[in-house]
Every structure is written in C-alpha cells, then in structure tokens.
Design a protein around this motif. Structure first.
Motif, PDB file in Angstrom:
ATOM      1  N   ALA B 175      72.466  91.349  85.108  1.00 39.48           N
ATOM      2  CA  ALA B 175      72.628  90.005  84.552  1.00 39.48           C
ATOM      3  C   ALA B 175      72.602  88.972  85.670  1.00 39.48           C
ATOM      4  O   ALA B 175      71.991  87.909  85.539  1.00 39.48           O
ATOM      5  N   GLU B 177      71.063  89.174  88.527  1.00 40.22           N
ATOM      6  CA  GLU B 177      69.674  89.065  88.974  1.00 40.22           C
ATOM      7  C   GLU B 177      68.881  88.184  87.997  1.00 40.22           C
ATOM      8  O   GLU B 177      68.118  87.315  88.422  1.00 40.22           O
ATOM      9  N   LEU B 178      69.113  88.379  86.703  1.00 43.58           N
ATOM     10  CA  LEU B 178      68.397  87.589  85.690  1.00 43.58           C
ATOM     11  C   LEU B 178      68.768  86.115  85.749  1.00 43.58           C
ATOM     12  O   LEU B 178      68.014  85.254  85.324  1.00 43.58           O
ATOM     13  N   MET B 179      69.960  85.823  86.274  1.00 41.10           N
ATOM     14  CA  MET B 179      70.397  84.426  86.374  1.00 41.10           C
ATOM     15  C   MET B 179      69.960  83.801  87.705  1.00 41.10           C
ATOM     16  O   MET B 179      70.411  82.724  88.069  1.00 41.10           O
TER      17      MET B 179
END
Lengths: 236, 285
Positions: B175, B177-179
């Motif tokens: 999560a 990394e996705l942000m």
C-alpha cells in the motif's frame, strides 16, 4: 487518444501465466469499467499496470510514454493511482494519517489541504472518525477511506479494484455517486468489478475480461444489451 | 539495603543502554520482519569505532559516539542493499542466512584485524555520590544519551515525513508503494536506523566496560530477551524491557553468583514466550 494504454500484456505469478496478451485503453476523462468473472485476471491486470508485478510481454503506456518498467511508487508520482483490492489501509494509523499518506506523491503535496476538505465533504463519516485507527472502521467506512486516500494522491488516472465487494447496495450507490463527481472534475477512472450489472450501468465504456484476454469491449450501454454478456454475466 | 538500592540504580542506568541496543533489533523486525543476526557484531563495531576514534585520533569518546552513529547508519544501509534486499521477499530462513553471513564476515575480518584480545576506552568522567549511592559518570551520561536517542527516534517516526513512511511500510508495504513511497529506500533507511542504534549502544557500553570483537554476542542475546520481553517490533517496549533486564542484572548478583545472570535471563525469556509471547507491552500485529 487513450491516456492509459495496455498493449498486449502477458503476466502472471511464478510459473503461472494469468494474462495472455490483454489489450485495453482508457479514454481521458471517461469512466471505464473492466468486468469479468472471479479469476479472469482483473486484479493481475491492475497489479501489472502498477508494476507490482512486471509484465512478461507487452507494455503499459501513460500519456504517450512507455511506463512498463517503472516501479509502482514512480507511477503514483505520475498520477497513476490504484485503490487496491481488500482496501489495504494502514490499519495502525489514524484515518487522517491514512489520508496524509495518500498525499505522498510530490505532485499531491501542495494540494493536501484542499483535497482533505474535498474528501471530508464527500465522506463526512471519515471526518467524524478522523482520529480513529484505520483498522477499527466498518467495512463501508474502510472502503470510503481507501477511495479517499486514492483521491488525496491527486490522480490523473484512478483505478479502483472491487469497489462494491462486501458492501451493502446503498453504500455502493453512494460510492458510485462519488465517482461521478470525480469524473466531472476530469479524473480518468477505471472501475474493476465482479458486479457486472452495476459497473456497466455507471461506466461509459466497458471491457470484458475472460481467461486473461479481453473478450468483448464497447460502450457500456451496448455491452449491457449484448446477448452473450447478458447470458454469461448478468444471468438473463 | 543500601547496597541493593545502589545495585538497582546501577542496573537501571545500564538498562537504558540495553534498551536502545534492543530497539535496533526490534525496529528492523517491526519494519521488515527480518531478524538481524549481525546485530551483535555491529554492536562490537560500535565499540571499536569509539575505541579507534579515541585512542587513534585522540578525539573525545562522546564525539566518537556521534561519528559511530553516522557510520552505523551508512553501514546498515549498505548491508541492506548488498545482502538483505535480494532476499527481502524470500522465506525467513533466507534473511536469517543473509544476516548471519554478514555476522561471520564482520567477526572474521574483525578478529583478523583486531585479534580477540580485550580493549578498553581509557577515559573517565569520575563519579558522583548521592547519599548512600555512587554513580559512575560514564553510566549516567550513557543513560541520558539513551533517553535522548529514544526521544529522537520517536520524534523522527511520528513527526517527520520519512518517519511516517517507515511506519507505513511497516504496516503495509504494498500500500505504501502504491501511495508513492519508494519502499526500497525506506527499508534501507530502517535497516540503517536499526544498525545505528546497535552501534551507538556498543559505543556507549565501550565507555565503561572492556570488550573484544566478539563481545557483541552477549548483547545480541540480551537484545533478543529484551525484544521478546517488550514485544518484538515495539521500540518503547524495548526500552522498558531493557530497564527490566538491567534491574535484574543489578539485583541477581546480590544474592547469587554473577554466572547465574544469563541463566535467569533465559529462564525469563522462555517463560515470556510460553505465557505471553506478544511480550509485556504488546508486539506489532
């Protein structure tokens, strides 16, 4: 021209190939849906687009540039943002900290205050619970937080995996309303759904994924009338 | 009675230093689920760092501690990129072997260069007397430094962007990394912070105890006991765990031979694992 393009992508996990040359494009400012049965490869498609798994073949293009080999955090910096399946919240952090984490990309940082006001207006429940830990929210509130966190990243393209999963229909309708607002603001949206009927009802264009390939595509209204789609996915 | 009281105070002061050593181990575990088996040798490197800076360059050992902190941070990040990152998603055995190989490399090179003969930092801050108890200056400074470091670590983790990223990566790496969080860099930074804490603990211990290149092993074992006591992955728990262990080490020798200290420490270790495996203060979920 499509702002995000997936060109003949093959990928999978370990030895298991899931996507077999999938091809799709998101038109700027539109709400596109990607539907298909459980196991068709929808989540794998999103993970490949984000770079959480590397494409074996094919490429991913954003705004005319090949971004296939960028890591996920670099894609978020460009404005390609994923709201992942199962919410993936920071369960030990407060609601507000989760939202602040959403605003990590450099391009989102100057707008943090405006975006915080915006998501609190869209989801007043989150404002009420802003000091509460993410892990203590109800399922619906968690989904709101996951979407709100994605909005905080100031996305150009926002992709949402299984928005409706496990939520009461009235909550799902509320969330779909919020998507329409984002679309009016010019954000390109991709909605990935098992709930085919709802997804086709709210989207402009749709793709049907089966066995790792795009089986059908077209304006959502036409797809919803298609005999094959009605028989295979809508149970009519 | 006075003697017991003095032993408890002595143990408490030492406990703060044990606490930051254990914090280094527990921080790395909490962020990336890696047990750093090079923890002991890194503590020993911290000891030698302060020793070389003091005896070699004639610099005040407390300036040496600051230099050791910087070097410890850089060394940890280097170890992460060279040895740990390639196995970060592999099963625990792989990360154990990777950090164990670093352990063997440091001990091998260290023994070759420094031999296994004992050293000490010949520097005294004198002592002060408060009623019935006498406090060694170097221990008081070490305890105060440890408290400041703990406070600094908390301020870093809770008040800075990088700190928030570390907590986010610990909580949910994908999560984060996705942000937009560069999770590899954050993992390297966390590993660096863990080794910084270990090397600083070693540097502080060197200001009052003699040591060899193998001396880190004892403190590594203590760090495990403390980590489990305080709850693995919980840095504040590590500080309290350190204090508990320090006090035990103060009290036990007043009524039985000192050689029994590690025995009782490990009895405590086993008891905690049996009765309350999440530690007294609760572990990371």
């Amino acid at each position: 021209m499509a702002i995000l393009e997936i060109r003949d992508v093959a990928s999978g996990y370990g030895e298991v190939q899931i996507l077999w040359g999938a091809k799709m494009g998101l038109e700027k400012g539109q709400l596109t849906s990607l539907v298909g049965a459980n196991g068709a490869g929808k989540t794998t498609m999103l993970r490949t687009v984000m770079g959480l798994i590397k494409p074996w073949e094919g490429s991913v293009w954003f705004d005319g540039k090949d971004i296939s080999h960028l890591p996920a955090h670099a894609k978020a910096e460009l404005g390609v943002v994923l709201v992942p399946e199962g919410r993936q919240l920071f369960t030990d952090m407060s609601v507000e900290e989760n939202l602040e984490m959403g605003a990590s990309p450099v391009r989102a940082r100057p707008h943090i205050k405006r975006n915080l006001e915006k998501v609190y207006e869209m989801f007043p429940r989150l404002k009420e619970r802003r000091a509460q830990k993410g892990g203590t929210l109800s399922g619906g509130e968690q989904q709101m937080l996951a979407v709100a966190r994605g909005i905080m990243a100031e996305p150009v393209v926002l992709m949402i995996d299984e928005l409706s999963l496990g939520l009461a229909p009235v909550l799902v309708l509320g969330l779909f309303e919020s998507l329409q607002q984002l679309k009016r603001e010019g954000i390109t949206l991709l909605l990935v759904e098992q709930n085919v009927q709802m997804a086709l009802a709210v989207s402009d264009y749709g793709y049907v994924l089966a066995h790792g390939k795009v089986e059908l595509q077209g304006p959502s209204r036409e797809l919803a009338r298609d005999d094959h789609v009605r028989a295979a996915y809508l149970g009519m | 009675m006075d003697f017991l009281f003095a032993s408890i105070i002595d143990g408490l002061l030492l406990g703060f230093v044990y606490g930051i050593a254990a914090m280094g181990l527990t921080l790395i575990w909490g962020v990336m689920n890696v047990i750093n088996l090079a923890h002991g040798p890194i503590i020993a490197l911290g000891m030698f760092g302060v020793y070389l800076i003091f005896t070699g360059l004639g610099v005040n050992p407390y300036i040496g501690v600051v230099l050791v902190a910087v070097l410890g941070l850089l060394l940890g990040m280097l170890i992460y990129y060279i040895a740990v990152h390639r196995v970060i998603n592999a099963p625990h055995l792989s990360t154990l072997l990777a950090t164990f190989s670093i352990n063997m490399i440091i001990i091998g090179l260290g023994t070759a260069v420094f031999s296994a003969s004992p050293r000490n930092v010949d520097f005294s801050l004198g002592s002060m007397t408060l009623g019935p108890i006498t406090l060694l200056g170097s221990r008081v400074v070490a305890a105060v430094a440890s408290l400041l470091i703990t406070g600094g670590l908390y301020a870093f983790l809770y008040k800075t962007r990088q700190g928030r990223y570390i907590r986010a990566v610990a909580n949910n790496r994908d999560a984060a990394e996705l942000m937009g969080v560069p999770s590899t860099k954050i993992l390297a930074l966390s590993f660096g912070l863990g080794t910084m804490l270990a090397s600083v603990a070693g540097a502080l211990i060197a200001t009052f105890f003699p040591f060899t290149i193998l001396a880190g092993g004892v403190y590594e074992l203590k760090s495990f006991v403390i980590g489990v006591l305080g709850g693995l992955g919980n840095p504040i728990g590590a500080l309290f765990g350190g204090l508990i262990l320090g006090v035990l080490e103060g009290i036990i020798p007043t009524f039985m031979p000192t050689t029994w200290v590690p025995v009782l420490e490990f009895v405590l270790f086993v008891l905690i694992l049996l009765v309350r495996p999440q530690g007294i203060f609760g572990a990371k979920k």
